[in-house]
Design a protein around this motif. Structure first.
Motif, PDB file in Angstrom:
ATOM      1  N   VAL A 297      -0.332   1.573 -98.513  1.00 19.12           N
ATOM      2  CA  VAL A 297      -1.167   0.368 -98.447  1.00 19.12           C
ATOM      3  C   VAL A 297      -0.380  -0.942 -98.448  1.00 19.12           C
ATOM      4  N   THR A 298       0.876  -0.891 -98.875  1.00 18.99           N
ATOM      5  CA  THR A 298       1.694  -2.111 -98.841  1.00 18.99           C
ATOM      6  C   THR A 298       2.755  -2.043 -97.742  1.00 18.99           C
ATOM      7  N   LEU A 299       2.595  -1.113 -96.819  1.00 15.93           N
ATOM      8  CA  LEU A 299       3.488  -0.978 -95.659  1.00 15.93           C
ATOM      9  C   LEU A 299       4.960  -1.024 -96.070  1.00 15.93           C
ATOM     10  N   ASN A 300       5.336   0.015 -96.783  1.00 14.49           N
ATOM     11  CA  ASN A 300       6.719   0.168 -97.226  1.00 14.49           C
ATOM     12  C   ASN A 300       7.166  -1.021 -98.087  1.00 14.49           C
ATOM     13  N   ASP A 301       6.246  -1.500 -98.930  1.00 16.96           N
ATOM     14  CA  ASP A 301       6.489  -2.605 -99.865  1.00 16.96           C
ATOM     15  C   ASP A 301       6.820  -3.933 -99.190  1.00 16.96           C
ATOM     16  N   THR A 302       6.399  -4.115 -97.939  1.00 13.35           N
ATOM     17  CA  THR A 302       6.608  -5.401 -97.273  1.00 13.35           C
ATOM     18  C   THR A 302       5.497  -6.396 -97.611  1.00 13.35           C
ATOM     19  N   LEU A 303       4.363  -5.903 -98.121  1.00  9.14           N
ATOM     20  CA  LEU A 303       3.247  -6.758 -98.513  1.00  9.14           C
ATOM     21  C   LEU A 303       3.241  -6.892-100.028  1.00  9.14           C
ATOM     22  N   ILE A 304       2.811  -8.047-100.531  1.00 10.51           N
ATOM     23  CA  ILE A 304       2.797  -8.220-101.984  1.00 10.51           C
ATOM     24  C   ILE A 304       1.499  -7.734-102.617  1.00 10.51           C
ATOM     25  N   GLU A 305       0.523  -7.384-101.792  1.00 10.67           N
ATOM     26  CA  GLU A 305      -0.704  -6.764-102.258  1.00 10.67           C
ATOM     27  C   GLU A 305      -1.187  -5.829-101.141  1.00 10.67           C
ATOM     28  N   PRO A 306      -2.037  -4.875-101.469  1.00 10.38           N
ATOM     29  CA  PRO A 306      -2.501  -3.959-100.418  1.00 10.38           C
ATOM     30  C   PRO A 306      -3.143  -4.705 -99.251  1.00 10.38           C
ATOM     31  N   ALA A 307      -2.941  -4.164 -98.065  1.00 12.15           N
ATOM     32  CA  ALA A 307      -3.523  -4.744 -96.855  1.00 12.15           C
ATOM     33  C   ALA A 307      -5.045  -4.747 -96.969  1.00 12.15           C
ATOM     34  N   ARG A 308      -5.657  -5.844 -96.540  1.00 10.93           N
ATOM     35  CA  ARG A 308      -7.108  -5.900 -96.399  1.00 10.93           C
ATOM     36  C   ARG A 308      -7.396  -5.639 -94.931  1.00 10.93           C
ATOM     37  N   VAL A 309      -8.191  -4.616 -94.666  1.00  9.49           N
ATOM     38  CA  VAL A 309      -8.411  -4.191 -93.287  1.00  9.49           C
ATOM     39  C   VAL A 309      -9.899  -4.030 -93.027  1.00  9.49           C
TER      40      VAL A 309
END
Length: 151
Positions: free
Chosen positions: A112-124
């Protein structure tokens, strides 16, 4: 540090069974049937001419001077399944489309954080419908991502 590029690269690496995933550096201008179904990483939102999206927040800084600064960005991950034609209607593609959407959700659930590149889970959010690409209209689904990145 390249937070936006890193997140786009991680999205392109999302493994969805039975689908070819094209990153922003490899998105073809046109698709042939042998490349379908395909997922295309498209920075921004496809076919939406609003300058500022309702869900985007732009740059944000926390109240503390040395706090983390975040950037909210919108990205479309466009699933193209099959060209629209007169012989088969949309309903003929629903079973494969729904199974592919489920596979996508499962792959994203596992990262959900795309290999920890996002600081919070993606909102989709997802939008099933028909989408033009390369002069052809396809049955498919637009996965509209909103990400929080640290900058």
């Amino acid at each position: 540090m390249t937070p936006f590029r890193d997140a786009l690269t991680a999205l392109a690496a999302l493994s969805v069974t039975g689908v070819t995933n094209y990153g922003m550096d490899t998105v073809p201008e046109n698709l042939d049937r042998g490349q379908l179904p395909a997922l295309l990483v498209l920075p921004g939102t496809a076919d939406d001419d609003r300058l500022f999206k309702d869900f985007g927040r732009g740059f944000q800084a926390v109240a503390f001077s040395n706090g983390a600064r975040t950037l909210s960005v919108a990205v479309t991950h466009l699933l193209l399944l099959a060209p629209v034609n007169t012989r088969t209607g949309r309903r003929a593609h629903f079973p494969v489309l729904i199974d592919t959407v489920d596979a996508y959700i499962a792959a994203l659930r596992d990262d959900v954080t795309l290999n920890d590149t996002l600081i919070e889970p993606a909102r989709v959010t997802l939008e099933i419908g028909t989408f033009p690409y390369g002069g052809i209209t396809y049955h498919g689904c637009a996965f509209r991502h909103v990400w929080a990145l640290e900058v």
